[in-house]
Scaffold this motif. Structure first.
Motif, PDB file in Angstrom:
ATOM      1  N   MET A   1       0.816  -1.207   0.000  1.00 37.55           N
ATOM      2  CA  MET A   1       0.000   0.000   0.000  1.00 37.55           C
ATOM      3  C   MET A   1       0.859   1.271   0.000  1.00 37.55           C
ATOM      4  O   MET A   1       0.492   2.271  -0.612  1.00 37.55           O
ATOM      5  CB  MET A   1      -0.914   0.003   1.235  1.00 37.55           C
ATOM      6  N   ILE A   2       2.011   1.211   0.645  1.00 41.31           N
ATOM      7  CA  ILE A   2       2.808   2.422   0.870  1.00 41.31           C
ATOM      8  C   ILE A   2       3.952   2.603  -0.125  1.00 41.31           C
ATOM      9  O   ILE A   2       4.250   3.724  -0.532  1.00 41.31           O
ATOM     10  CB  ILE A   2       3.319   2.417   2.326  1.00 41.31           C
ATOM     11  N   VAL A   3       4.608   1.506  -0.518  1.00 41.18           N
ATOM     12  CA  VAL A   3       5.737   1.634  -1.451  1.00 41.18           C
ATOM     13  C   VAL A   3       5.235   2.242  -2.763  1.00 41.18           C
ATOM     14  O   VAL A   3       4.217   1.830  -3.300  1.00 41.18           O
ATOM     15  CB  VAL A   3       6.417   0.270  -1.686  1.00 41.18           C
ATOM     16  N   GLY A   4       5.941   3.238  -3.228  1.00 39.66           N
ATOM     17  CA  GLY A   4       5.568   3.944  -4.449  1.00 39.66           C
ATOM     18  C   GLY A   4       4.856   5.257  -4.188  1.00 39.66           C
ATOM     19  O   GLY A   4       4.688   6.067  -5.100  1.00 39.66           O
ATOM     20  N   PHE A   5       4.431   5.485  -2.926  1.00 37.59           N
ATOM     21  CA  PHE A   5       3.747   6.741  -2.611  1.00 37.59           C
ATOM     22  C   PHE A   5       4.734   7.900  -2.667  1.00 37.59           C
ATOM     23  O   PHE A   5       5.863   7.801  -2.218  1.00 37.59           O
ATOM     24  CB  PHE A   5       3.094   6.669  -1.227  1.00 37.59           C
ATOM     25  N   ASP A   6       4.285   9.016  -3.213  1.00 38.41           N
ATOM     26  CA  ASP A   6       5.100  10.224  -3.376  1.00 38.41           C
ATOM     27  C   ASP A   6       4.781  11.195  -2.248  1.00 38.41           C
ATOM     28  O   ASP A   6       3.689  11.767  -2.194  1.00 38.41           O
ATOM     29  CB  ASP A   6       4.797  10.855  -4.736  1.00 38.41           C
ATOM     30  N   PHE A   7       5.741  11.386  -1.323  1.00 38.54           N
ATOM     31  CA  PHE A   7       5.530  12.256  -0.176  1.00 38.54           C
ATOM     32  C   PHE A   7       5.489  13.740  -0.530  1.00 38.54           C
ATOM     33  O   PHE A   7       5.155  14.565   0.306  1.00 38.54           O
ATOM     34  CB  PHE A   7       6.606  12.036   0.895  1.00 38.54           C
ATOM     35  N   SER A   8       5.821  14.094  -1.766  1.00 38.80           N
ATOM     36  CA  SER A   8       5.726  15.498  -2.149  1.00 38.80           C
ATOM     37  C   SER A   8       4.277  15.871  -2.474  1.00 38.80           C
ATOM     38  O   SER A   8       3.962  17.038  -2.665  1.00 38.80           O
ATOM     39  CB  SER A   8       6.637  15.812  -3.337  1.00 38.80           C
ATOM     40  N   LYS A   9       3.404  14.875  -2.487  1.00 44.84           N
ATOM     41  CA  LYS A   9       1.978  15.102  -2.748  1.00 44.84           C
ATOM     42  C   LYS A   9       1.212  15.034  -1.436  1.00 44.84           C
ATOM     43  O   LYS A   9       1.715  14.594  -0.421  1.00 44.84           O
ATOM     44  CB  LYS A   9       1.467  14.064  -3.739  1.00 44.84           C
ATOM     45  N   ASP A  10      -0.022  15.438  -1.472  1.00 42.16           N
ATOM     46  CA  ASP A  10      -0.894  15.429  -0.307  1.00 42.16           C
ATOM     47  C   ASP A  10      -1.081  13.998   0.207  1.00 42.16           C
ATOM     48  O   ASP A  10      -1.452  13.110  -0.568  1.00 42.16           O
ATOM     49  CB  ASP A  10      -2.242  16.034  -0.709  1.00 42.16           C
ATOM     50  N   ILE A  11      -0.852  13.775   1.494  1.00 46.77           N
ATOM     51  CA  ILE A  11      -0.947  12.416   2.046  1.00 46.77           C
ATOM     52  C   ILE A  11      -2.383  12.015   2.397  1.00 46.77           C
ATOM     53  O   ILE A  11      -2.608  10.891   2.815  1.00 46.77           O
ATOM     54  CB  ILE A  11      -0.025  12.215   3.257  1.00 46.77           C
ATOM     55  N   ASP A  12      -3.331  12.922   2.216  1.00 47.80           N
ATOM     56  CA  ASP A  12      -4.721  12.593   2.561  1.00 47.80           C
ATOM     57  C   ASP A  12      -5.229  11.367   1.811  1.00 47.80           C
ATOM     58  O   ASP A  12      -5.970  10.559   2.367  1.00 47.80           O
ATOM     59  CB  ASP A  12      -5.646  13.781   2.297  1.00 47.80           C
ATOM     60  N   SER A  13      -4.825  11.210   0.549  1.00 49.39           N
ATOM     61  CA  SER A  13      -5.289  10.048  -0.225  1.00 49.39           C
ATOM     62  C   SER A  13      -4.730   8.753   0.366  1.00 49.39           C
ATOM     63  O   SER A  13      -5.426   7.738   0.422  1.00 49.39           O
ATOM     64  CB  SER A  13      -4.901  10.178  -1.693  1.00 49.39           C
ATOM     65  N   LEU A  14      -3.482   8.769   0.815  1.00 49.79           N
ATOM     66  CA  LEU A  14      -2.885   7.586   1.432  1.00 49.79           C
ATOM     67  C   LEU A  14      -3.607   7.262   2.737  1.00 49.79           C
ATOM     68  O   LEU A  14      -3.950   6.099   2.993  1.00 49.79           O
ATOM     69  CB  LEU A  14      -1.391   7.800   1.682  1.00 49.79           C
ATOM     70  N   ILE A  15      -3.864   8.260   3.549  1.00 49.12           N
ATOM     71  CA  ILE A  15      -4.570   8.047   4.814  1.00 49.12           C
ATOM     72  C   ILE A  15      -5.967   7.497   4.557  1.00 49.12           C
ATOM     73  O   ILE A  15      -6.414   6.567   5.234  1.00 49.12           O
ATOM     74  CB  ILE A  15      -4.624   9.358   5.625  1.00 49.12           C
ATOM     75  N   GLU A  16      -6.654   8.034   3.571  1.00 52.45           N
ATOM     76  CA  GLU A  16      -7.996   7.555   3.230  1.00 52.45           C
ATOM     77  C   GLU A  16      -7.952   6.100   2.755  1.00 52.45           C
ATOM     78  O   GLU A  16      -8.820   5.299   3.120  1.00 52.45           O
ATOM     79  CB  GLU A  16      -8.630   8.449   2.176  1.00 52.45           C
ATOM     80  N   ASN A  17      -6.948   5.744   1.952  1.00 50.40           N
ATOM     81  CA  ASN A  17      -6.797   4.355   1.508  1.00 50.40           C
ATOM     82  C   ASN A  17      -6.598   3.420   2.691  1.00 50.40           C
ATOM     83  O   ASN A  17      -7.172   2.321   2.733  1.00 50.40           O
ATOM     84  CB  ASN A  17      -5.631   4.209   0.540  1.00 50.40           C
ATOM     85  N   ILE A  18      -5.799   3.833   3.644  1.00 57.25           N
ATOM     86  CA  ILE A  18      -5.562   2.998   4.831  1.00 57.25           C
ATOM     87  C   ILE A  18      -6.853   2.851   5.627  1.00 57.25           C
ATOM     88  O   ILE A  18      -7.214   1.746   6.047  1.00 57.25           O
ATOM     89  CB  ILE A  18      -4.427   3.585   5.691  1.00 57.25           C
ATOM     90  N   LYS A  19      -7.577   3.943   5.823  1.00 54.83           N
ATOM     91  CA  LYS A  19      -8.847   3.871   6.562  1.00 54.83           C
ATOM     92  C   LYS A  19      -9.862   2.975   5.859  1.00 54.83           C
ATOM     93  O   LYS A  19     -10.621   2.264   6.500  1.00 54.83           O
ATOM     94  CB  LYS A  19      -9.439   5.272   6.722  1.00 54.83           C
ATOM     95  N   THR A  20      -9.876   3.013   4.536  1.00 56.48           N
ATOM     96  CA  THR A  20     -10.839   2.238   3.751  1.00 56.48           C
ATOM     97  C   THR A  20     -10.464   0.760   3.672  1.00 56.48           C
ATOM     98  O   THR A  20     -11.320  -0.110   3.759  1.00 56.48           O
ATOM     99  CB  THR A  20     -10.934   2.806   2.320  1.00 56.48           C
ATOM    100  N   ASP A  21      -9.165   0.477   3.507  1.00 59.86           N
ATOM    101  CA  ASP A  21      -8.726  -0.888   3.213  1.00 59.86           C
ATOM    102  C   ASP A  21      -8.201  -1.669   4.412  1.00 59.86           C
ATOM    103  O   ASP A  21      -7.926  -2.858   4.281  1.00 59.86           O
ATOM    104  CB  ASP A  21      -7.645  -0.858   2.125  1.00 59.86           C
ATOM    105  N   PHE A  22      -8.039  -1.032   5.559  1.00 56.93           N
ATOM    106  CA  PHE A  22      -7.557  -1.717   6.754  1.00 56.93           C
ATOM    107  C   PHE A  22      -8.647  -1.656   7.810  1.00 56.93           C
ATOM    108  O   PHE A  22      -8.941  -0.589   8.359  1.00 56.93           O
ATOM    109  CB  PHE A  22      -6.270  -1.066   7.271  1.00 56.93           C
ATOM    110  N   LEU A  23      -9.263  -2.794   8.063  1.00 58.39           N
ATOM    111  CA  LEU A  23     -10.357  -2.859   9.036  1.00 58.39           C
ATOM    112  C   LEU A  23      -9.935  -3.738  10.196  1.00 58.39           C
ATOM    113  O   LEU A  23      -9.671  -4.927  10.031  1.00 58.39           O
ATOM    114  CB  LEU A  23     -11.611  -3.437   8.382  1.00 58.39           C
ATOM    115  N   ALA A  24      -9.851  -3.133  11.381  1.00 58.78           N
ATOM    116  CA  ALA A  24      -9.448  -3.866  12.573  1.00 58.78           C
ATOM    117  C   ALA A  24     -10.041  -3.201  13.805  1.00 58.78           C
ATOM    118  O   ALA A  24     -10.205  -1.975  13.819  1.00 58.78           O
ATOM    119  CB  ALA A  24      -7.925  -3.904  12.688  1.00 58.78           C
ATOM    120  N   PRO A  25     -10.347  -3.963  14.830  1.00 55.76           N
ATOM    121  CA  PRO A  25     -10.899  -3.366  16.049  1.00 55.76           C
ATOM    122  C   PRO A  25      -9.952  -2.334  16.676  1.00 55.76           C
ATOM    123  O   PRO A  25     -10.376  -1.399  17.299  1.00 55.76           O
ATOM    124  CB  PRO A  25     -11.082  -4.549  16.995  1.00 55.76           C
ATOM    125  N   SER A  26      -8.662  -2.516  16.466  1.00 54.34           N
ATOM    126  CA  SER A  26      -7.664  -1.635  17.083  1.00 54.34           C
ATOM    127  C   SER A  26      -7.257  -0.476  16.183  1.00 54.34           C
ATOM    128  O   SER A  26      -6.261   0.178  16.435  1.00 54.34           O
ATOM    129  CB  SER A  26      -6.428  -2.462  17.440  1.00 54.34           C
TER     130      SER A  26
END
Length: 86
Positions: free
Chosen positions: A59-84
């Motif tokens: 999910m993270i490799v290839g992400f460009d930190f010079s861009k807005d990280i909101d899309s990465l955070i949203e992907n993690i919230k959408t695709d990672f489901l755990a009680p914790s």
């Protein structure tokens, strides 16, 4: 001249009442980022399972930190489901 990449580490307290907390107390992340392109080229995490480590790495490799990280955070919230999660 140095390396073309830099290594960044981050840690957060693991959620209590989870196996990660019982084993590590903290969740850790290590990112190798290309200095000029700001792209994550490698990543490692202190998750208990190899599957979780691999999932987040893909999910993270290839992400460009010079861009807005909101899309990465949203992907993690959408695709990672755990009680914790929080």
């Amino acid at each position: 001249m140095g390396q073309p990449t830099l290594l960044i580490t981050a840690y957060a307290k693991a959620p209590q009442n989870t196996s990660m907390y019982e084993n590590y107390k903290y969740a850790g992340m290590v990112l190798e980022i290309h200095k000029e392109s700001h792209i994550i080229i490698n990543a490692e995490f202190t998750f208990l399972t190899t599957l979780a480590q691999d999932f987040f790495k893909r999910m993270i490799v290839g992400f460009d930190f010079s861009k807005d990280i909101d899309s990465l955070i949203e992907n993690i919230k959408t695709d990672f489901l755990a009680p914790s999660q929080q």
